[in-house]
Structures are given as structure tokens and as C-alpha cells.
Design a protein around this motif. Sequence first.
Motif, short mmCIF file in Angstrom:
data_model
loop_
_atom_site.label_atom_id
_atom_site.label_comp_id
_atom_site.label_asym_id
_atom_site.label_seq_id
_atom_site.Cartn_x
_atom_site.Cartn_y
_atom_site.Cartn_z
N GLY A 95 15.38 9.05 -9.22
CA GLY A 95 15.36 7.94 -8.44
C GLY A 95 13.97 7.20 -8.61
N ASP A 96 14.09 5.88 -7.82
CA ASP A 96 12.80 5.06 -7.80
C ASP A 96 12.15 5.37 -6.43
OD1 ASP A 96 11.08 2.82 -7.35
OD2 ASP A 96 12.45 1.77 -9.12
N ALA A 97 10.70 5.40 -6.61
CA ALA A 97 10.03 5.68 -5.40
C ALA A 97 10.04 4.70 -4.41
CB ALA A 97 8.41 6.12 -5.88
N ARG A 98 10.37 3.47 -4.83
CA ARG A 98 10.46 2.37 -3.92
C ARG A 98 11.76 2.17 -3.14
NH1 ARG A 98 8.67 -1.61 -8.64
NH2 ARG A 98 10.65 -0.39 -9.71
N ASP A 99 12.87 3.02 -3.54
CA ASP A 99 14.15 2.94 -2.92
C ASP A 99 14.91 4.26 -2.85
OD1 ASP A 99 16.53 1.84 -1.64
OD2 ASP A 99 17.10 0.86 -3.61
N PHE A 100 14.79 5.02 -2.14
CA PHE A 100 15.50 6.42 -2.11
C PHE A 100 15.75 6.82 -0.73
CE2 PHE A 100 11.09 7.58 -1.34
CZ PHE A 100 11.17 8.52 -0.48
N THR A 101 16.63 7.65 -0.54
CA THR A 101 17.11 8.30 0.49
C THR A 101 17.46 9.74 0.36
OG1 THR A 101 19.42 7.87 0.30
CG2 THR A 101 18.29 6.41 1.33
N LEU A 102 17.20 10.62 1.31
CA LEU A 102 17.36 11.84 1.33
C LEU A 102 18.41 12.50 2.43
CD1 LEU A 102 13.64 13.26 1.66
CD2 LEU A 102 15.26 13.00 -0.77
N LEU A 125 4.30 -1.44 -2.95
CA LEU A 125 3.88 -0.08 -2.56
C LEU A 125 4.17 0.14 -1.01
CD1 LEU A 125 1.75 1.98 -3.75
CD2 LEU A 125 0.11 0.65 -2.47
N GLU A 126 4.36 -1.01 -0.29
CA GLU A 126 5.01 -0.83 0.95
C GLU A 126 6.41 -0.54 0.95
OE1 GLU A 126 5.46 -3.50 5.12
OE2 GLU A 126 3.94 -4.18 3.78
N ARG A 127 7.05 -0.84 0.08
CA ARG A 127 8.48 -0.29 -0.17
C ARG A 127 8.37 1.17 -0.29
NH1 ARG A 127 11.33 -3.38 -4.77
NH2 ARG A 127 12.97 -2.02 -4.42
N VAL A 128 7.62 1.70 -1.04
CA VAL A 128 7.51 3.09 -1.18
C VAL A 128 7.15 3.89 0.22
CG1 VAL A 128 5.96 5.08 -2.32
CG2 VAL A 128 6.44 3.05 -3.61
N ARG A 130 7.78 2.69 3.21
CA ARG A 130 8.85 2.61 4.24
C ARG A 130 9.91 3.64 3.69
NH1 ARG A 130 8.36 -1.02 7.99
NH2 ARG A 130 6.83 -2.66 7.60
N SER A 131 9.80 3.90 2.46
CA SER A 131 11.05 4.93 1.96
C SER A 131 10.59 6.06 2.33
CB SER A 131 11.28 4.82 0.56
OG SER A 131 11.97 3.53 0.06
N VAL A 132 9.47 6.46 2.41
CA VAL A 132 8.60 7.95 2.70
C VAL A 132 8.86 7.96 4.22
CG1 VAL A 132 6.66 9.37 2.74
CG2 VAL A 132 7.38 8.05 0.62
N HIS A 133 8.47 7.09 4.84
CA HIS A 133 8.59 6.99 6.44
C HIS A 133 10.07 7.21 6.81
CE1 HIS A 133 8.69 5.16 10.45
NE2 HIS A 133 7.30 5.40 10.59
N ALA A 134 10.92 6.70 6.20
CA ALA A 134 12.34 6.97 6.70
C ALA A 134 12.77 8.36 6.51
CB ALA A 134 13.33 5.98 5.94
N ALA A 135 12.09 8.80 5.23
CA ALA A 135 12.40 10.41 4.82
C ALA A 135 11.88 11.48 5.82
CB ALA A 135 12.17 10.46 3.50
N LEU A 136 10.68 10.92 6.49
CA LEU A 136 10.01 11.95 7.26
C LEU A 136 10.63 12.15 8.76
CD1 LEU A 136 6.18 11.23 6.34
CD2 LEU A 136 7.28 13.47 5.93
N GLU A 137 10.34 13.32 9.11
CA GLU A 137 10.39 13.72 10.60
C GLU A 137 9.21 13.07 11.52
OE1 GLU A 137 9.83 18.09 10.90
OE2 GLU A 137 11.82 18.37 9.55
N ASP A 138 9.54 12.64 12.73
CA ASP A 138 8.52 12.06 13.67
C ASP A 138 7.24 13.32 13.32
OD1 ASP A 138 9.71 9.92 14.22
OD2 ASP A 138 10.16 10.70 16.46
#
Length: 294
Positions: A95-102, A125-128, A130-138
Motif C-alpha cells: 500500500g501507499d503511505a499516504r492512503d492506508f487503513t488497518l 506528507l500531511e496525508r501520511v 493523517r493516515s498514521v494518526h487514524a491508525a494509532l490508538e489515543d
Amino acid sequence: MTDSRPDTEAAYDAWAWLYDRTLGPAYRDRKMAFLERALLSELPPSAHVLDLCCGTGQMIAPMAAHGFAVTGIDLSADMLRHAALNVPQAVLKQGDARDFTLDRPVAGAVCASASLNHIPGLDDLERVFRSVHAALEDGGIFVFDINHPAQMTRHWLGQPAAGEIAADYAWMITPRYDPASATGAFRVDMYRRPDGASSTGPALWRKLLSRPLMRWRRMALLADFARRHPDWDHRGEDYPIHGHDLAGVRERLEAAGFDVRMETFSGKGAVDADNAACFIARKRPAASAMEAAE
């Protein structure tokens, strides 16, 4: 590796065999102490970790050995093929680092070896982020290193910078950077010895060449390798990079919902023209993120 263009994916596929033998292990050995200090020591036992732009899985293996469950994402199918052999227990996704889900959130994420320099601009870079942010726990932690403009301006001068001569392969990296456009590339020249092709010399000679004091001689031989060994298979690839302003990187991380600090790999001294920048970003809890946006 991150760019979604098919030609770029093929270029990284072509490099996977070499990266797995050489730079992948070298990068892991240089950066594991930082990763352990900044990320792994902050996570509970058996936590789920994301390795973004995981390459051939060199960083995944020690994390798995520590007991962490690791998911690796990379765009290159051949990089992932090597990763599956190196760390069969890992979950691997193309997948692409800018647009992925887990499928489930992770407690921590890492993007190592300046992989984010391949992202073409701060918006992407901000897309990356935001994708990481969505994948992380609080409260989850995201760490990455990045080569920055001052560093590349000083060191990426279009001269051969690293390389190796082995019995059946050789390689050389030549980095270049243009401060005016904040773009550059590193060229990787890869050589493989076909059956019956000329030798690079006795094993003792190659061992001597690998020593730090012989670097000047090794690089001179590599610069002339194609002429000296025309019977070897040769492929050269340019891998574009982008110099991201460090203040801009911090701003985009904060906009994506992270609290941020920056340091060197050692954790000592200032980030300057001789040191890559290491970012340690912690995901704000949902309430804090809403307050920051108001």
C-alpha cells in the motif's frame, strides 16, 4: 517506499535484492537504539506496531523478537516478498503511505531510513500523517527520521557516497540535491556477476577494500566499475527525494493531531547540517485534538 507511480514501484522492486543484503541491515543496526529509546520502551509488552515503508522487513525482525506484533506496509511487492521470508510472523500489506487503513489500531508506528523524503511535498506528507494518526490508538507514538535541506545541501553533492564490492555483486550510491528546488535524488548503480564473468579479485583484497581507511580506493574502483567489468549485468536507478522544511513538517504533524518533539538519533546535541532530524509524535486524545482545533 511511497510513490504510487507504477514505474517507481518497479524501480524499488529492482533494488529489493540488494537492499535486503546491504543497506537494510546497515540501517537497522544504526537506528535500532533510537527506535528502542523513542518508541519501543514506551509501549506495553506485546503491543501492536506499524512499520510504514517497511522495505524488506529489517526493522520488523528485532521488533518481533522483542515480542511486539508488527504490521508492515510497503508499496514494493518485491520488498514485501523479501520481508515475508525474513519475518514470516509479521502481517504484511502492499500500500501507499499516504492512503492506508488497518484492521485494528496500533500503539506505535515507525517510518525509518528517511523514507518520507520520497514524499513529494508537505501536502502529501500531511496525508501520511493523517493516515498514521487514524491508525494509532489515543496516545500512540509515531517516530520517523528525515533528511533535511541543510543536511542535504552540505552532503549530497553528486559524488559517490557509499558502496561495496563483493564476489558476485557490487553497488554504489551517489546522492545529489538542489537547494533552489528542494529536490534531488540518490542514484543506485547495481552490478551482478553472470556465470563466467570476470572476477573482482581475491577475497582478501575485497576484505581490505571494505575497511574504512580504504574507502577512497573502494569508491574510485566503483566509479570505474562499469568500464572495468563490462561483462557484469548493470542497472542504474534514480530515486527522487524532496527536502522538507523542518518547521513545515512540525506544523503538518500538529495539524494532523500530534504533539511533537524533534531530536537527533543519539538524543544529544542539536539537529544541524551534520544530523538527520528524528521526529517523535504522540497522538493527542480526541478531546485534546478538538480543543487544539478550536
